[in-house]
Design an enzyme around this catalytic site. Sequence first.
Site, PDB file in Angstrom:
ATOM      1  N   PHE A   1      29.296  42.063  43.582  1.00 36.02           N
ATOM      2  CA  PHE A   1      30.436  41.880  44.482  1.00 36.02           C
ATOM      3  C   PHE A   1      31.281  43.150  44.448  1.00 36.02           C
ATOM      4  O   PHE A   1      31.791  43.527  43.402  1.00 36.02           O
ATOM      5  CB  PHE A   1      31.293  40.679  44.071  1.00 36.02           C
ATOM      6  CG  PHE A   1      32.486  40.493  44.985  1.00 36.02           C
ATOM      7  CD1 PHE A   1      32.335  39.847  46.196  1.00 36.02           C
ATOM      8  CD2 PHE A   1      33.732  40.999  44.645  1.00 36.02           C
ATOM      9  CE1 PHE A   1      33.420  39.693  47.069  1.00 36.02           C
ATOM     10  CE2 PHE A   1      34.820  40.855  45.499  1.00 36.02           C
ATOM     11  CZ  PHE A   1      34.666  40.201  46.719  1.00 36.02           C
TER      12      PHE A   1
ATOM     13  N   ASP B   1      31.748  50.155  39.140  1.00 40.67           N
ATOM     14  CA  ASP B   1      32.812  49.324  39.690  1.00 40.67           C
ATOM     15  C   ASP B   1      33.444  48.540  38.536  1.00 40.67           C
ATOM     16  O   ASP B   1      32.885  47.559  38.057  1.00 40.67           O
ATOM     17  CB  ASP B   1      32.232  48.373  40.752  1.00 40.67           C
ATOM     18  CG  ASP B   1      33.299  47.457  41.359  1.00 40.67           C
ATOM     19  OD1 ASP B   1      34.379  47.305  40.744  1.00 40.67           O
ATOM     20  OD2 ASP B   1      33.041  46.878  42.432  1.00 40.67           O
TER      21      ASP B   1
ATOM     22  N   LYS C   1      42.585  45.435  40.587  1.00 44.02           N
ATOM     23  CA  LYS C   1      43.101  44.238  39.912  1.00 44.02           C
ATOM     24  C   LYS C   1      44.257  44.518  38.940  1.00 44.02           C
ATOM     25  O   LYS C   1      45.399  44.528  39.362  1.00 44.02           O
ATOM     26  CB  LYS C   1      41.948  43.471  39.287  1.00 44.02           C
ATOM     27  CG  LYS C   1      41.069  42.824  40.385  1.00 44.02           C
ATOM     28  CD  LYS C   1      40.119  41.774  39.868  1.00 44.02           C
ATOM     29  CE  LYS C   1      39.555  40.917  40.975  1.00 44.02           C
ATOM     30  NZ  LYS C   1      38.404  41.461  41.676  1.00 44.02           N
TER      31      LYS C   1
HETATM   32  C1  LIG Z   1      37.805  41.821  42.950  1.00 45.21           C
HETATM   33  C2  LIG Z   1      36.738  42.814  42.999  1.00 45.21           C
HETATM   34  C3  LIG Z   1      36.609  43.725  44.064  1.00 45.21           C
HETATM   35  C4  LIG Z   1      37.481  43.658  45.292  1.00 45.21           C
HETATM   36  O1  LIG Z   1      38.815  43.878  44.996  1.00 45.21           O
HETATM   37  P1  LIG Z   1      39.944  43.519  46.102  1.00 45.21           P
HETATM   38  O2  LIG Z   1      41.212  44.050  45.500  1.00 45.21           O
HETATM   39  O3  LIG Z   1      39.928  42.045  46.273  1.00 45.21           O
HETATM   40  O4  LIG Z   1      39.554  44.236  47.343  1.00 45.21           O
HETATM   41  C5  LIG Z   1      35.613  44.677  43.990  1.00 45.21           C
HETATM   42  N1  LIG Z   1      34.799  44.759  42.941  1.00 45.21           N
HETATM   43  C6  LIG Z   1      34.886  43.902  41.904  1.00 45.21           C
HETATM   44  C7  LIG Z   1      33.967  44.049  40.755  1.00 45.21           C
HETATM   45  C8  LIG Z   1      35.839  42.898  41.904  1.00 45.21           C
HETATM   46  O5  LIG Z   1      35.905  42.027  40.897  1.00 45.21           O
END
Ligand SMILES: *Cc1c(COP(=O)(O)O)cnc(C)c1O
Length: 401
Positions: free
Chosen positions: A138, A225, A254
Amino acid sequence: MVKKAKNILAESNKYLIQNYQRLPIKIVRGEGSFVWDSDGNKYLDFISGIAVNNLGHQNPQVNKAILKQINKFTHISNLFVIQEQVDYSKALVQEKKGYKAFFCNSGTEANEAAFKLARRWGVFNGEKNIILSFTGAFHGRTFGSLSATSPKKYKYGFYPLLPGFKNTEFNNIKKLENIVNKNKKIAAIIVEPIQGEAGVKFGSPTFLKAIQDICRKKNILFILDEVQVGIGRTGKIFCHNHYDLNPDIVTLAKALGGGLPCGAMIASPKVSDFLTPGSHGTTMGGNPLAMSSGLASYKQISKKSFMSKVVKSGDFFLSELVKMSGNKLVKEVRGLGLILAIEFYSSIKAKNFSDICLRLGLLVILTEKKNIRILPPLNVKLNEIKKSISIFNIALRELNE
Ligand SMILES: *Cc1c(COP(=O)(O)O)cnc(C)c1O
């Protein structure tokens, strides 16, 4: 015991687009590891705004920094030097010599920046432009990040996505080698060291190391990520510090803003200069208010003594969860630092488990149907962990009846 509020969703359903499945709970106040709803119910908050509130609610230093910034200015734009950005980047890359930061507002934007940087770099490195990601991944909801995201449920109805994105099996080195050998145009590989949204699924250390080795050998950029697992969540400031990795690009969000919207891409000297003036940007990104809040939070989290407390709390939490893994409903428990999960065999049992926790005043997230994802604030107290464990045990007993 939590009372049930009626019709709390009615007004929100009337005025807000229904793209979220919201709980019928309206939070009116938070403090430390707890929140209170409009009916006066108190909850132990082990969601932490989805790994955002790493210091819980109303952290005094963060609040102080926000108020101080409000009384100076809240926004000025990237037409000017923003000292708050310089200060925060300096802190973030302290142990990553020569790395530089680009600040934005969210995780998906951080990944978009990483993909754009990778393609710019690719123009000068064999005209490569393909981004490779993994099953279960994700990476966000905007089109670039969505194209790198794997599960179909996020993508249904939004095709066509961007060209130049490929996907291969997570934790499968053979398949990774195959696709890289077949495809000479891969510019970057992006991976979550721990897949959060997929239910806290760990990349194996050998797999993560293999990605890095392949990237080095084939001149491919290695993107991590760490939007969910960065900023101390796993007991180290960067999750990749556990695996001794050295990525070209790390994306963060986050918890980065200490509760305010904030994202960042940090990039190594080898690649960072490929984003030249005017090539990329954002109006609000690196907003001074988010920077001040984020840095005040980061300063506390990055302290050695704080990190070792996170490790201790995480170890204790996991050792308590392990005791549940003997239960016939529980398939597995997992965790690193303070991102933990209980995986059930049955999605119905997992859903019932999270419902019982909620009824008993504990907030956890049901993820990918069978996983209970647990994200306490990093300064969670031992007795709060014990409280959650006793609620988990009551819930398991109820489910076994
Ligand atoms: C939450 C998340 C995202 C997206 O972040 P947003 O601030 O909601 O756009 C991308 N990568 C990972 C691993 C995430 O947990």
